[in-house]
Design a protein around this motif. Structure first.
Motif, PDB file in Angstrom:
ATOM      1  N   LYS A  61       0.857  -1.181   0.000  1.00 14.78           N
ATOM      2  CA  LYS A  61       0.000   0.000   0.000  1.00 14.78           C
ATOM      3  C   LYS A  61       0.896   1.235   0.000  1.00 14.78           C
ATOM      4  CE  LYS A  61      -3.123   2.666   2.924  1.00 14.78           C
ATOM      5  NZ  LYS A  61      -3.731   2.757   4.273  1.00 14.78           N
ATOM      6  N   LEU A  62       0.761   2.055  -1.036  1.00 18.04           N
ATOM      7  CA  LEU A  62       1.565   3.268  -1.177  1.00 18.04           C
ATOM      8  C   LEU A  62       0.658   4.474  -0.993  1.00 18.04           C
ATOM      9  CD1 LEU A  62       3.180   1.586  -4.088  1.00 18.04           C
ATOM     10  CD2 LEU A  62       4.675   2.755  -2.476  1.00 18.04           C
ATOM     11  N   ALA A  63       1.141   5.470  -0.270  1.00 18.14           N
ATOM     12  CA  ALA A  63       0.325   6.642   0.017  1.00 18.14           C
ATOM     13  C   ALA A  63       1.135   7.912  -0.192  1.00 18.14           C
ATOM     14  CB  ALA A  63      -0.197   6.592   1.444  1.00 18.14           C
ATOM     15  N   VAL A  64       0.515   8.890  -0.858  1.00 15.64           N
ATOM     16  CA  VAL A  64       1.072  10.234  -0.976  1.00 15.64           C
ATOM     17  C   VAL A  64       0.140  11.159  -0.214  1.00 15.64           C
ATOM     18  CG1 VAL A  64       1.606  12.145  -2.537  1.00 15.64           C
ATOM     19  CG2 VAL A  64       2.175   9.805  -3.196  1.00 15.64           C
ATOM     20  N   GLU A  69      -9.053  14.004   0.693  1.00 13.12           N
ATOM     21  CA  GLU A  69      -8.554  15.372   0.518  1.00 13.12           C
ATOM     22  C   GLU A  69      -7.073  15.494   0.800  1.00 13.12           C
ATOM     23  OE1 GLU A  69     -10.614  17.745  -0.803  1.00 13.12           O
ATOM     24  OE2 GLU A  69     -11.601  15.820  -0.959  1.00 13.12           O
ATOM     25  N   VAL A  70      -6.553  14.649   1.657  1.00 12.95           N
ATOM     26  CA  VAL A  70      -5.173  14.805   2.109  1.00 12.95           C
ATOM     27  C   VAL A  70      -4.307  13.600   1.771  1.00 12.95           C
ATOM     28  CG1 VAL A  70      -5.809  16.360   3.974  1.00 12.95           C
ATOM     29  CG2 VAL A  70      -5.745  13.895   4.412  1.00 12.95           C
ATOM     30  N   ARG A  71      -4.848  12.645   1.003  1.00  9.53           N
ATOM     31  CA  ARG A  71      -4.103  11.411   0.786  1.00  9.53           C
ATOM     32  C   ARG A  71      -4.604  10.683  -0.453  1.00  9.53           C
ATOM     33  NH1 ARG A  71      -1.171   9.129   5.043  1.00  9.53           N
ATOM     34  NH2 ARG A  71      -0.604   6.932   4.811  1.00  9.53           N
ATOM     35  N   ILE A  72      -3.696  10.079  -1.196  1.00 12.27           N
ATOM     36  CA  ILE A  72      -4.047   9.164  -2.277  1.00 12.27           C
ATOM     37  C   ILE A  72      -3.382   7.830  -1.955  1.00 12.27           C
ATOM     38  CG2 ILE A  72      -3.881   8.654  -4.738  1.00 12.27           C
ATOM     39  CD1 ILE A  72      -3.657  11.646  -5.245  1.00 12.27           C
ATOM     40  N   ASN A  73      -4.181   6.765  -1.903  1.00 16.32           N
ATOM     41  CA  ASN A  73      -3.679   5.423  -1.615  1.00 16.32           C
ATOM     42  C   ASN A  73      -3.807   4.538  -2.849  1.00 16.32           C
ATOM     43  OD1 ASN A  73      -3.274   5.918   1.214  1.00 16.32           O
ATOM     44  ND2 ASN A  73      -5.473   5.660   1.534  1.00 16.32           N
ATOM     45  N   VAL A  74      -2.792   3.732  -3.097  1.00 15.66           N
ATOM     46  CA  VAL A  74      -2.877   2.723  -4.154  1.00 15.66           C
ATOM     47  C   VAL A  74      -2.322   1.415  -3.626  1.00 15.66           C
ATOM     48  CG1 VAL A  74      -2.627   4.452  -5.988  1.00 15.66           C
ATOM     49  CG2 VAL A  74      -0.612   3.193  -5.196  1.00 15.66           C
ATOM     50  N   GLY A  75      -2.832   0.317  -4.183  1.00 20.62           N
ATOM     51  CA  GLY A  75      -2.303  -0.998  -3.879  1.00 20.62           C
ATOM     52  C   GLY A  75      -1.547  -1.533  -5.078  1.00 20.62           C
ATOM     53  N   ALA A  76      -0.412  -2.182  -4.809  1.00 18.94           N
ATOM     54  CA  ALA A  76       0.415  -2.735  -5.876  1.00 18.94           C
ATOM     55  C   ALA A  76       0.999  -4.062  -5.416  1.00 18.94           C
ATOM     56  CB  ALA A  76       1.529  -1.758  -6.247  1.00 18.94           C
ATOM     57  N   ASP A  77       1.665  -4.767  -6.339  1.00 16.47           N
ATOM     58  CA  ASP A  77       2.331  -6.018  -5.976  1.00 16.47           C
ATOM     59  C   ASP A  77       3.360  -5.766  -4.880  1.00 16.47           C
ATOM     60  OD1 ASP A  77       1.060  -7.806  -7.731  1.00 16.47           O
ATOM     61  OD2 ASP A  77       2.306  -7.119  -9.402  1.00 16.47           O
ATOM     62  N   ILE A  78       3.454  -6.706  -3.951  1.00 16.73           N
ATOM     63  CA  ILE A  78       4.399  -6.562  -2.858  1.00 16.73           C
ATOM     64  C   ILE A  78       5.834  -6.488  -3.364  1.00 16.73           C
ATOM     65  CG2 ILE A  78       4.617  -9.053  -2.466  1.00 16.73           C
ATOM     66  CD1 ILE A  78       4.491  -6.328   0.263  1.00 16.73           C
ATOM     67  N   ALA A  79       6.137  -7.192  -4.455  1.00 19.33           N
ATOM     68  CA  ALA A  79       7.500  -7.182  -4.990  1.00 19.33           C
ATOM     69  C   ALA A  79       7.900  -5.814  -5.519  1.00 19.33           C
ATOM     70  CB  ALA A  79       7.636  -8.233  -6.094  1.00 19.33           C
ATOM     71  N   SER A  80       6.907  -4.974  -5.843  1.00 21.27           N
ATOM     72  CA  SER A  80       7.177  -3.644  -6.410  1.00 21.27           C
ATOM     73  C   SER A  80       7.207  -2.560  -5.339  1.00 21.27           C
ATOM     74  CB  SER A  80       6.109  -3.290  -7.447  1.00 21.27           C
ATOM     75  OG  SER A  80       6.030  -4.255  -8.459  1.00 21.27           O
ATOM     76  N   GLY A  81       6.947  -2.913  -4.079  1.00 24.04           N
ATOM     77  CA  GLY A  81       6.755  -1.903  -3.055  1.00 24.04           C
ATOM     78  C   GLY A  81       7.925  -0.970  -2.861  1.00 24.04           C
ATOM     79  N   GLN A  82       9.113  -1.491  -2.657  1.00 16.99           N
ATOM     80  CA  GLN A  82      10.276  -0.647  -2.396  1.00 16.99           C
ATOM     81  C   GLN A  82      10.648   0.187  -3.622  1.00 16.99           C
ATOM     82  OE1 GLN A  82      11.905   0.028   0.402  1.00 16.99           O
ATOM     83  NE2 GLN A  82      10.569  -1.319   1.611  1.00 16.99           N
ATOM     84  N   ILE A  83      10.545  -0.414  -4.799  1.00 19.75           N
ATOM     85  CA  ILE A  83      10.841   0.334  -6.031  1.00 19.75           C
ATOM     86  C   ILE A  83       9.854   1.489  -6.178  1.00 19.75           C
ATOM     87  CG2 ILE A  83      10.943   0.190  -8.554  1.00 19.75           C
ATOM     88  CD1 ILE A  83      11.693  -2.775  -8.201  1.00 19.75           C
ATOM     89  N   ALA A  84       8.581   1.206  -5.923  1.00 22.73           N
ATOM     90  CA  ALA A  84       7.556   2.246  -6.022  1.00 22.73           C
ATOM     91  C   ALA A  84       7.806   3.350  -5.017  1.00 22.73           C
ATOM     92  CB  ALA A  84       6.176   1.628  -5.813  1.00 22.73           C
ATOM     93  N   LEU A  85       8.166   2.988  -3.805  1.00 30.58           N
ATOM     94  CA  LEU A  85       8.429   3.984  -2.766  1.00 30.58           C
ATOM     95  C   LEU A  85       9.561   4.915  -3.191  1.00 30.58           C
ATOM     96  CD1 LEU A  85       7.930   4.998   0.161  1.00 30.58           C
ATOM     97  CD2 LEU A  85       9.692   3.353   0.877  1.00 30.58           C
ATOM     98  N   GLU A  86      10.641   4.342  -3.699  1.00 28.66           N
ATOM     99  CA  GLU A  86      11.789   5.151  -4.096  1.00 28.66           C
ATOM    100  C   GLU A  86      11.438   6.100  -5.240  1.00 28.66           C
ATOM    101  OE1 GLU A  86      14.854   2.371  -4.978  1.00 28.66           O
ATOM    102  OE2 GLU A  86      14.966   1.601  -2.917  1.00 28.66           O
ATOM    103  N   CYS A  87      10.690   5.615  -6.227  1.00 28.70           N
ATOM    104  CA  CYS A  87      10.388   6.484  -7.369  1.00 28.70           C
ATOM    105  C   CYS A  87       9.412   7.586  -6.982  1.00 28.70           C
ATOM    106  CB  CYS A  87       9.891   5.676  -8.569  1.00 28.70           C
ATOM    107  SG  CYS A  87       8.191   5.121  -8.509  1.00 28.70           S
ATOM    108  N   LEU A  88       8.452   7.300  -6.091  1.00 26.14           N
ATOM    109  CA  LEU A  88       7.516   8.338  -5.664  1.00 26.14           C
ATOM    110  C   LEU A  88       8.210   9.385  -4.806  1.00 26.14           C
ATOM    111  CD1 LEU A  88       4.326   6.241  -4.816  1.00 26.14           C
ATOM    112  CD2 LEU A  88       4.682   7.731  -6.789  1.00 26.14           C
ATOM    113  N   ARG A  89       9.123   8.950  -3.936  1.00 25.92           N
ATOM    114  CA  ARG A  89       9.857   9.932  -3.135  1.00 25.92           C
ATOM    115  C   ARG A  89      10.734  10.811  -4.014  1.00 25.92           C
ATOM    116  NH1 ARG A  89      11.412   6.346   2.305  1.00 25.92           N
ATOM    117  NH2 ARG A  89       9.444   6.813   3.388  1.00 25.92           N
TER     118      ARG A  89
END
Length: 624
Positions: free
Chosen positions: A560-563, A596-616
């Motif tokens: 689960k990724l959140a901005v 209003e203050v957050r967008i959440n998405v669900g993705a494959d667990i294997a992609s979690g760290q890669i997704a976190l790094e690219c969003l940051r």
């Protein structure tokens, strides 16, 4: 960072009445900003009453700055006058016309204060150097010069400033759009380091819901910025989202009060000051004029979601609820809501997006409404969603869409049943009952400067790290939760009460639910997905198995990724930037829900760290 044009800097939080410290370390008087809306200055008697309030604060030893709106229905009358001339008045000339209403008000207010024996001076937005961008009729504040106001305040004068207006870099008059005077007042409180910003209006505070629909609604003594942001976007018309965004960004306490009473109103403050022990829900709201768009048979591959919402963002349309369930046989359905007035434009954009990604159909429904409940206590209370769904089921009200965040649950219902739905959920959470006071009276206090780093987005959704103005988007965090699992029910019956049964069974099993996503297809197909702690997935699936009408699927590990940030709703392109960053790394999105203050998405667990790094990286947020 906030960048006023003079030597003043914003101070997050308030200051206690009396002596306080200026940015240069010297002792200064406490500053109070008071804002009076149109009904509060509608005639000479009301102007004099507002003047007396300002003088009372001045006599207590405060420096006082007053922001006023146009009198009564002046703005509506000016708009009607323009329409008598042309059906399509130029935006620049509308700003020239509409700004005159506030200029009348500030002059009359200054005269009233002078008549009562206190020196005063009035300023237009241009005269105080309130500079904006050049988007006429909906401009955003870039900078404010404080020199002229500080000089007048130091001379012992009450300063009166015209709300709603400013000038762009070419000295064209601009207006800030709906809620513009509130935004002016909070911005001035931020840039001048005011102790608080008092908003005087024709109601005596923020209520648990709209008392015109639910007469049993009660006044809230204290509410957090995030709760107020959610309620403001949902139709709670006391204050507009942009002013609350300002307050949260710069730590300005807001006191919403009645112009016609000395009774305490509602304080809008930081979460720690607003938290209620043992209370899950603070308020409920209804957004009546919603329209729903559903894209059918959307290919389930990376980049598709980005293409869809990038196309819509280019049309400068604010999207509200976004719901995507897990895919079936390589295709998903994506639904989202917009203001009903935006439906013609969004349909054009959605058709273009559907063609670009290969979706089969775009469908819409313009007879829907959104009912929501909001509360900081949702983060720690179980069964909150179940209470809402059971209340609606009892009234025979069918739920078309569900989306949740950490502090909000929203459902889409038929517009004809919206008022009944609001009354039902308000009663279910006991919001109509009088509770013992849970807070001591709030007193603004000094705090360390908590101004956030601005991360503005370029118009095309790409990141642009150059600070461009006070109202730029602030991204506060990008987070990854790898502790959750996903459970999906397919072929869910489209009938009142089903969601209530599902989540009652889960609550009885002692399972805490996080994200909930339901998308009732306009073709009659319905899926329901939710996330739970990974160790509870099998228990949750077993609890709902007797209720299943179709297949149950478990995703044992989900990322689960959140901005999160300030300005997520009023700045288009945030979701687009998020979806685009994931698409570039070929990361597929499985679930979406928004607030209003957050967008959440669900993705494959294997992609979690890669997704976190690219969003940051995209949002320029570090992991500290």
């Amino acid at each position: 960072m906030l960048r006023p044009c003079s030597d003043s800097r914003p101070v997050a939080g308030g200051r206690r009445r009396g002596a306080s410290r200026g940015v240069d370390g010297s002792s200064t008087l406490s500053l109070l900003v008071q804002k009076f809306g149109g009904t509060s200055v509608a005639d000479s008697d009301k102007i004099l009453a507002a003047a007396r309030r300002a003088i009372q604060a001045h006599q207590r030893g405060d420096q006082v700055l007053v922001v006023v709106s146009a009198r009564g229905h002046t703005t509506d009358e000016l708009v009607a006058l323009a329409r008598e001339i042309t059906d399509r008045p130029p935006a620049r000339e509308m700003d020239m016309l509409l700004s005159t209403g506030e200029q009348v008000s500030v002059a009359l207010m200054a005269m009233a204060i002078e008549r009562l024996g206190v020196p005063a001076i009035s300023f237009t937005g241009a005269q105080i150097g309130l500079t904006t961008d050049s988007y006429h009729t909906k401009a955003r504040i870039r900078n404010i010069s404080t020199d002229r106001m500080k000089s007048a305040l130091d001379d012992g004068k009450i300063v009166i400033v015209a709300g709603f207006q400013g000038v762009d870099e070419n000295y064209n008059i601009t207006t800030l759009g709906r809620g513009g005077s509130d935004t002016t007042a909070v911005a001035l409180a931020a840039v001048l380091g005011a102790a608080a910003c008092e908003i005087y209006t024709d109601v005596d505070g923020v209520y648990t819901t709209d008392p015109r629909i639910v007469p049993e609604a009660r006044k809230i003594d204290r509410i957090s910025y995030d709760e107020m942001l959610e309620l403001a976007s949902l139709g709670a018309g006391v204050m507009h989202s942009r002013s609350i965004e300002f307050a949260k960004k710069y730590g300005v306490p807001i006191h919403v009060r009645s112009s016609f009473s000395d009774a305490p109103g509602t304080w809008i403050v930081a979460a720690d000051d607003a938290r209620r022990l043992g209370v899950a829900v603070t308020g409920a709201a209804l957004a009546k004029d919603e329209a729903r768009i559903t894209m059918v048979a959307v290919p389930d591959r990376p980049g598709v979601v980005h293409t869809i919402f990038h196309t819509i963002a280019k049309a400068n349309i604010v999207v509200d609820m976004i719901v995507q369930n897990v895919s079936v046989k390589g295709a998903a359905e994506i639904s989202f809501t917009v203001a009903k007035a935006d439906l013609p434009d969004v349909l054009t954009a959605a058709e273009a997006a559907a063609k670009a990604v290969g979706a089969s159909t775009v469908m819409h429904d313009s007879d829907v409404a959104k009912v929501s409940v909001v509360g900081l206590g949702m983060r720690t209370h179980t069964g909150v969603a179940t209470t809402m769904f059971e209340a609606l089921a009892k009234e025979g009200i069918n739920i078309q869409m569900i989306t949740t965040s950490e502090i909000k649950i929203s459902v889409l219902v038929d517009r004809a049943k919206a008022a009944a739905a609001l009354r039902a959920v308000h009663k279910a959470y006991l919001l109509d009952e009088v509770h013992a006071e849970v807070h001591a009276p709030f007193v603004p206090s000094s705090a360390a400067n908590r101004a956030m780093k601005l991360v503005p987005l370029a118009d095309d959704g790409a990141t642009d790290t150059r600070p461009r103005g006070m109202e730029d988007l602030v991204i506060a965090g990008v987070d990854l939760d790898e502790t959750q699992a996903g459970v999906s029910l397919f072929g869910v019956p489209d009938e009142p009460g089903y969601a209530a049964k599902v989540f009652r069974a889960i609550a009885d099993a002692g399972v805490f639910v996080d994200m909930i996503v339901q998308n009732v297809s306009l073709e009659g197909n319905t899926d329901l997905s939710f996330t739970v702690p990974r160790e509870s997935a099998d228990r949750a699936a077993a609890a709902v198995e007797p209720l299943a009408r179709g297949r149950i699927a478990i995703e044992p590990a989900l990322a689960k990724l959140a901005v999160s940030g300030v300005g997520m709703r009023t700045h288009t392109g945030v979701a687009t930037a998020m979806f685009g960053a994931l698409a570039e790394r070929s990361i597929n999105i499985k679930l979406i829900n928004t607030s209003e203050v957050r967008i959440n998405v669900g993705a494959d667990i294997a992609s979690g760290q890669i997704a976190l790094e690219c969003l940051r990286r995209v949002f320029a947020v570090n992991g500290d």
